[in-house]
Scaffold this motif. Structure first.
Motif, PDB file in Angstrom:
ATOM      1  N   ARG A  96      58.829  15.336  36.882  1.00  0.00           N
ATOM      2  CA  ARG A  96      58.585  14.004  36.319  1.00  0.00           C
ATOM      3  C   ARG A  96      57.312  13.982  35.484  1.00  0.00           C
ATOM      4  N   SER A  97      56.310  14.759  35.882  1.00  0.00           N
ATOM      5  CA  SER A  97      55.044  14.770  35.137  1.00  0.00           C
ATOM      6  C   SER A  97      55.212  15.383  33.742  1.00  0.00           C
ATOM      7  N   THR A  98      56.290  16.113  33.502  1.00  0.00           N
ATOM      8  CA  THR A  98      56.521  16.708  32.180  1.00  0.00           C
ATOM      9  C   THR A  98      57.183  15.728  31.214  1.00  0.00           C
ATOM     10  N   LEU A  99      57.675  14.596  31.723  1.00  0.00           N
ATOM     11  CA  LEU A  99      58.323  13.599  30.866  1.00  0.00           C
ATOM     12  C   LEU A  99      57.275  12.731  30.180  1.00  0.00           C
ATOM     13  N   PRO A 100      57.576  12.242  29.002  1.00  0.00           N
ATOM     14  CA  PRO A 100      56.645  11.334  28.332  1.00  0.00           C
ATOM     15  C   PRO A 100      56.440  10.076  29.178  1.00  0.00           C
ATOM     16  N   MET A 101      55.219   9.548  29.172  1.00  0.00           N
ATOM     17  CA  MET A 101      54.896   8.357  29.965  1.00  0.00           C
ATOM     18  C   MET A 101      55.775   7.191  29.525  1.00  0.00           C
ATOM     19  N   GLY A 102      56.418   6.548  30.488  1.00  0.00           N
ATOM     20  CA  GLY A 102      57.256   5.397  30.196  1.00  0.00           C
ATOM     21  C   GLY A 102      58.594   5.742  29.563  1.00  0.00           C
ATOM     22  N   ALA A 103      58.985   7.014  29.649  1.00  0.00           N
ATOM     23  CA  ALA A 103      60.245   7.443  29.022  1.00  0.00           C
ATOM     24  C   ALA A 103      61.428   6.764  29.698  1.00  0.00           C
ATOM     25  N   THR A 104      62.365   6.329  28.899  1.00  0.00           N
ATOM     26  CA  THR A 104      63.607   5.773  29.416  1.00  0.00           C
ATOM     27  C   THR A 104      64.767   6.501  28.757  1.00  0.00           C
ATOM     28  N   PHE A 105      65.880   6.554  29.443  1.00  0.00           N
ATOM     29  CA  PHE A 105      67.041   7.262  28.939  1.00  0.00           C
ATOM     30  C   PHE A 105      68.250   6.352  29.001  1.00  0.00           C
ATOM     31  N   ASP A 117      72.843   9.390  27.629  1.00  0.00           N
ATOM     32  CA  ASP A 117      71.936  10.540  27.638  1.00  0.00           C
ATOM     33  C   ASP A 117      71.896  11.162  29.037  1.00  0.00           C
TER      34      ASP A 117
END
Length: 82
Positions: A59-68, A72
């Motif tokens: 999860r820490s590798t995802l952009p902050m506030g990322a939504t899918f 997707d």
């Protein structure tokens, strides 16, 4: 060929939890016991704390506030599957 197993002297509290879990999952008491035994005896099972740490790292590798979008997510789930 299936084999039978008889359990004796099951503590009342454990029996009550197993019975409640069986009802919640709409299984017989026997099937719930089999599912529980399979879950704890699965080979190569990653301990919960280790799995949680892996998920937090991911999860820490995802952009902050990322939504899918749902499509997707479905694409991600199917990647690498035949």
């Amino acid at each position: 060929m299936p084999t039978s197993l008889t359990l004796k002297n099951i503590p009342e509290a454990l029996y009550a939890r197993l019975k409640a879990s069986a009802q919640q999952h709409r299984r017989s008491l026997n099937n719930e016991a089999i599912v529980c035994l399979e879950a704890v005896s699965a080979p190569g099972r990653t301990p919960a704390a280790e799995r949680l740490a892996q998920l937090r790292d991911l999860r820490s590798t995802l952009p902050m506030g990322a939504t899918f979008a749902p499509e997707d997510i479905e694409t991600f789930k199917l990647q690498g599957r035949p």
